[in-house]
Design a protein around this motif. Structure first.
Motif: not given
Lengths: 819, 275
Positions: A360, A401, A430-431
């Protein structure tokens, strides 16, 4: 002699009578018809070749037919595949035969064989048949009344229309629907569909499927404008939306009037390899999904000015500059790929594995407080610059992410009586962008402490379900569900989030949530009224690991929040399903919940729920049904504690009742008319205590006071009636009317009074009505062309906020061409 | 004695005659049953295009009352139960593998209640207002009338507009007990921007989206279960020095908490969730 004569007449008479009764016996002598029996050679098949005998390897009433034509004989499903016994034995309902629907083009289907996933396919070579229906349409629309062309019309929120001349109020546009099918004797090989309602609402899909592979693709595009309505409620758009004097006297609308809307375009594709190509034991698929989301929304906010400056927030010199609203862009992309494999080795068990990767990204401009918000508006500031931390703070930040997920599921049947299902999944979110963003923001880390933040959330889920058919009319089922959410994001991070630095952990950090949900149920068919009774219980045990900030540092402590670490609740329920007579269906499900501990006030400390439904389907085909659902939830378990002053404890007391009821009728008064009517009502009634404090809850001297018990109560009603009429062989007419009304007060007491003082009815009251009238006609111009016309009229009337009143006319005319 | 024998023979003949007649009518007729036999009466299905795997009537309607044939169509026919369908449609199929534990199964919904075997299932209610709705959702609404009514409320997910479908969020073949997707994760399939991770989280957002939102429809804006400020005041108190004037809660602030707390789903920079 007389006795023998008499006996001679009586006995045969009785026998004939007995034989007659036997013939008229309503208890059928069920014959298990072997699906592989040969047909007589003399019979002329209209649509099927004569069935040839194949080994009867199937269990009655369970396996598909294995008949086939010579020379290719498909292997029937393995003999070891036993008929799956239902864990809940339901009475086999004898349904009335559904009236036949519109016939598709005449085909010559090949005999059935194999299973629905393509095992053991039988090929009967025939030329593919193409059928297509294309429907070009012209749409004329007219939105009238409403706010104005530069703002969102209420009815435009979900039906955004734009014509050839780019007018969104009154204009014309065209679109086309398509329905194309290519089929052979076995199946529909290829399907292509498109439905269009203008440039802002259309969708389509394509599918190809044969016995070995399947491919599909789909897309949809839709524009919504619900954000436009939110803007109409912003502080400058309503009278008395600001507070005379003080820090809320001015709302700075930095966005201006704007046509707020959001477009979402979704798309996806899937490729599947069926078991036929994989030895009949597995199916594999690769799936892709994605979307683009673009648009704008109105984003209001308030800029803090803490008592100490520089403190934890930006410093704004003038109170009048603190309350602002901006036009926030939206630019999002999501792409996801998944791999999936299903296997059923020799039919012994089913296993599934799925792994997916999702990305994303948010392409919205990275808003910096000073450069993008304050400086352009000339806001006077202290200690906020384009280069320091406060000035570089990312506003309304949406991180990029990545999400990786895996699931594994297994189920297995043991004989006819026991079924087991297991599943486990793990996901890691995860960012991808915050770390570099924060590193750039704050520079290098100070010795011994990380000076940046990385986001990570992992979740684990698992379930175990088991069911056992103890007897033919008695079953037992149990389940366990596990869920854990672990917040693996960086913590603490100096200058970002810290339990010791003032104001950097106002509310507790949620480190971990773990829940276990387990239960048992028993179902029993007493053999009366075709009924099934299920008695069940389940328990939810949820634990939260919370970190509270240090005292006396602008952090709310456990006593001053209603959020708790533990939830422990039980629910007992009864499900009754009965079919007391032909066509009748009765359902009743009462349940009761009680909790020793509640983590949130929205969880029930005690709840009673009843769901009920009665329906009747007549042999003639008409239908009547009614339902009523009732839910009452109460919670007085969670408390506030004075941190200063008298040190009293105050329980929040939530009392929520939800009623929902409806009636539906479908009738065919004559063969050519099909009519329906429905009535629906829902009421949401919630009351809770209103607490006020003398200062912020993180202040060591905070004292609570109970000032009122406001009540929210809103009723919604809807009525729908309609009919279609086959007036002539070539002409079909349709019409319907729907009335919907919502009415009620959003609060009572002090809250209602103050809302009314502020904006009158706009925010204190819900009172709106929607009327929808529609007419339609289909006329067959030729056997292959049909004229379709529809007219819709909607009118929205809002007695709480009359600016929203308005309506729309919509006329569509099209011709369907069948090829 | 001879009279008695005659009587007995006559009696035996009378006894056996109906049985013989039934047997003669039953056994050969059942043996000869094939699709043509069925379609002699069920003419409407003659022209139906069905998948080849569904074209053998006996494959699903595998138990036949002899009287169904003998007495001109009277007598009960058993329609296939879900177990019949699942004998094919469960293997190598993760969507249906746990049907036995599904919510629909527990409610005794059968495959045929939603799926058409001979032709596509048509929704019963044909309200023209649903002309944009996809067929799957229209079929769901036949039973789930309460949900259909919520989709008509002023704020709703655009199902009836065709932008998404009931199956976009719900798995009709699954259930809560066999779902590995948390309720929030279901929402995050489309609403990734809200998912985070966020530096500062809001507890009800982390716990359950439906604490605040009703995903089907609501008379309140933004699908809220309860309108602001009541939605927020269940958990939060009002601070005198910020949300009140002279000790009285301030209406202009109360009316819309998110006018100031704009980052209500979580924030990267503000612990008070304002931006």
């Amino acid at each position: 002699m007389k006795l023998r004569t008499t006996f001679g007449w009586v006995l045969p008479s009785l026998t004939v009578l007995a034989a007659s009764l036997q013939a008229a016996d309503v208890s059928p002598v069920w014959v298990e018809y072997p699906s592989t029996s040969p047909a007589p050679a003399s019979r002329t098949e209209k649509t099927l070749p004569a069935a040839a005998a194949t080994p009867a390897a199937t269990t009655p009433a369970s396996a598909p037919a294995a008949s086939s034509t010579a020379p290719v004989v498909a292997a029937p499903p393995p003999a070891t595949q036993t008929a799956p016994a239902a864990p809940q034995l339901s009475a086999a309902p004898v349904s009335t035969m559904t009236p036949p629907l519109a016939a598709a083009p005449v085909q010559t289907p090949a005999p059935a064989n194999g299973n629905g996933n393509g095992n053991g396919a039988q090929q009967t070579p025939t030329a593919p048949v193409v059928t297509a229906v294309i429907t070009p349409r012209l749409f004329l629309f007219d939105y009238f009344k409403g706010v104005g062309e530069d703002k969102t019309h209420f009815l435009e929120r979900y039906d955004y229309r734009e014509g050839f001349s780019s007018d969104t109020r009154t204009d014309v546009f065209a679109d086309v629907d398509l329905d194309l099918t290519i089929s052979n004797a076995d199946r529909d090989l290829f399907v292509l569909e498109r439905q269009g309602f203008g440039q802002h609402n259309h969708r389509g899909k394509a599918k190809f499927s044969d016995d070995e592979i399947a491919f599909s693709a789909q897309y949809s595009h839709y524009r919504s404008a619900t954000g436009g309505i939110d803007f109409l409620f912003s502080p400058n758009e309503v009278a008395v939306g600001t507070v005379p004097g003080g820090p809320y006297q001015t709302f700075n609308d930095d966005a201006g009037r704007f046509d707020y809307h959001v477009d979402r375009t979704s798309y996806g594709a899937s490729f599947k390899v069926k078991p036929t190509l994989l030895g009949g034991v597995a199916a594999v698929s690769i799936d892709y999904d994605g979307y683009m989301r673009e648009g704008n929304k109105f984003a209001p906010f308030y800029l803090d000015n803490p008592a100490t400056c520089p403190g934890s927030g930006p410093c704004i010199t003038n109170d009048a500059d603190k309350w602002r609203g901006i036009n926030l862009g939206i630019d999002e992309r999501m792409n996801k790929v998944a791999f999936n494999i299903d296997a059923s080795p020799k039919g012994l068990f089913n296993i599934n594995y799925n792994v997916s990767l999702e990305k994303f990204t948010s392409g919205t401009a990275d808003l910096k407080l000073f450069d993008d918000i304050l400086s352009p508006q000339g806001v006077a500031v202290t200690d906020i610059t384009s280069t320091n931390r406060r000035g570089l703070a990312p506003f309304f930040y949406v991180p990029d992410t990545s999400l990786v997920s895996q699931t594994l599921q297994l189920n297995q049947r043991f004989g006819h009586t026991f079924l087991l299902a297991l599943g486990y999944s793990h996901s890691s979110l995860e960012d991808d962008s915050s770390h570099p963003r924060f590193t750039a923001l704050f520079g290098g880390p100070p010795p011994g402490l990380p000076d940046s933040w990385e986001g990570e959330i992992t979740t684990d889920s698992a379930f175990l379900n088991a069911s056992w058919n103890a007897r033919s009319n008695l079953g037992v089922e149990g389940f366990v569900k596990y869920y854990q959410r672990d917040n693996g994001s960086s913590f603490p991070v100096e200058n970002v989030i810290s339990p010791t630095a003032p104001g950097q952990l106002v509310a507790p950090r949620i480190n971990d949530i773990t829940s276990i949900d387990y239960g048992l149920a028993a179902n029993w068919r007493p053999g009366v009224m075709g009924s099934t009774v299920t008695l069940g219980w389940h328990r939810l045990d949820r634990e939260r690991d919370l970190t509270f900030g240090a005292a006396a540092a602008e952090h709310i402590l456990p006593g001053q929040t209603l959020y708790r670490e533990d939830t422990l609740s039980d629910e007992a329920y009864l499900k009754l399903i009965a079919r007391p007579a032909k066509g009748w269906n009765i359902r009743l499900t009462p349940s009761y919940t009680w909790a020793d501990k509640t983590g949130l006030v929205s969880e029930p400390e005690e709840a009673l729920q009843v769901k009920s439904l009665v329906s009747y389907t007549a042999p003639a085909g008409w239908l009547a049904s009614g339902f009523y659902d009732y839910t009452r939830k109460q919670n007085a378990n969670n408390t506030f504690l004075d941190a200063g002053g008298p040190g009293l404890t105050y329980s929040q007391d939530i009392d929520s009742t939800l009623h929902s009821a409806g009636l539906t009728f479908n009738v065919m008064p004559v063969d050519t008319v099909n009519a329906f009517a429905n009535l629906f009502w829902v009421q949401n009634d919630l009351s809770s205590y209103l607490f006020q404090t003398n200062t912020e809850r993180w202040n060591p001297g905070v004292i609570f006071s109970l000032i009122d018990r406001p009540n929210y109560k809103v009723d919604t009603y809807s009525l729908g009636i309609g009919a279609d009429w086959q007036a002539r062989d070539k002409l079909k007419l349709r019409g319907s009317y729907t009335f919907s009304k919502s009415t009620g007060d959003v609060a009572t007491g002090v809250v209602l009074t103050e809302l009314q003082n502020a904006t009158g009815t706009i925010d204190s009251k819900i009172d709106n009505t929607l009327h929808s009238i529609s007419f339609g006609a289909d006329y067959s111009l030729t056997p292959k062309a049909k004229l379709r016309a529809n007219y819709l009229y909607d009118y929205y009337d809002d007695d709480a906020y009359s600016l929203l009143n308005g309506g729309v006319h919509m006329l569509s005319i099209g011709v369907s061409f069948k090829m | 004695m001879r009279s008695v024998c005659k009587i007995l023979i006559a009696w035996l003949g009378v006894c056996l005659m109906p049985s013989v007649a039934i047997a003669q009518a039953t056994t050969p007729a059942i043996q000869e049953i094939d699709n043509t036999t069925c379609k002699t009466c069920h003419v409407a299905y003659e022209g139906h295009k069905v998948n080849s795997y569904h074209s053998d009537c006996k494959a699903c309607h595998s138990v036949i009352d002899p009287k169904h044939l003998v007495e001109g169509g009277k007598g009960r026919m058993k329609f296939p139960a879900s177990e019949n369908c699942l004998s094919c449609h469960q293997n190598n199929d993760h969507k249906r593998m746990n049907w036995a534990f599904s919510s629909h199964k527990q409610a005794q919904v059968e495959c045929r209640d939603c799926h058409g075997m001979h032709s596509p299932k048509q929704p019963k209610q044909f309200n023209l207002a649903l002309w944009k709705t996809d067929k799957k959702s229209a079929a769901c609404m036949d039973c789930h009338q309460d949900v259909a009514a919520r989709l008509n409320m002023p704020s709703h997910h655009p199902v009836k507009e065709g932008a998404l479908s009931c199956v976009s969020c719900h798995d009709p073949h699954g259930g809560k007990q066999t779902s590995l997707t948390n309720k929030n994760d279901q929402c995050y399939k489309c609403h990734q921007a809200i998912r985070g991770p966020k530096v500062f989280e809001h507890a009800p957002v982390v716990e359950d989206c439906t604490i605040c939102h009703n995903p089907h429809g609501s008379p309140n804006r933004r699908l809220l279960q309860i309108a602001q400020p009541m939605q927020c005041l269940q958990c939060h108190s009002i601070t005198n020095n910020r949300h009140a004037t002279a000790g009285v809660p301030n209406g202009a602030q109360l009316r819309n908490c998110t006018n100031c707390h704009g980052a209500i789903h979580g924030s990267h920079i503000d612990a008070r969730l304002k931006h």
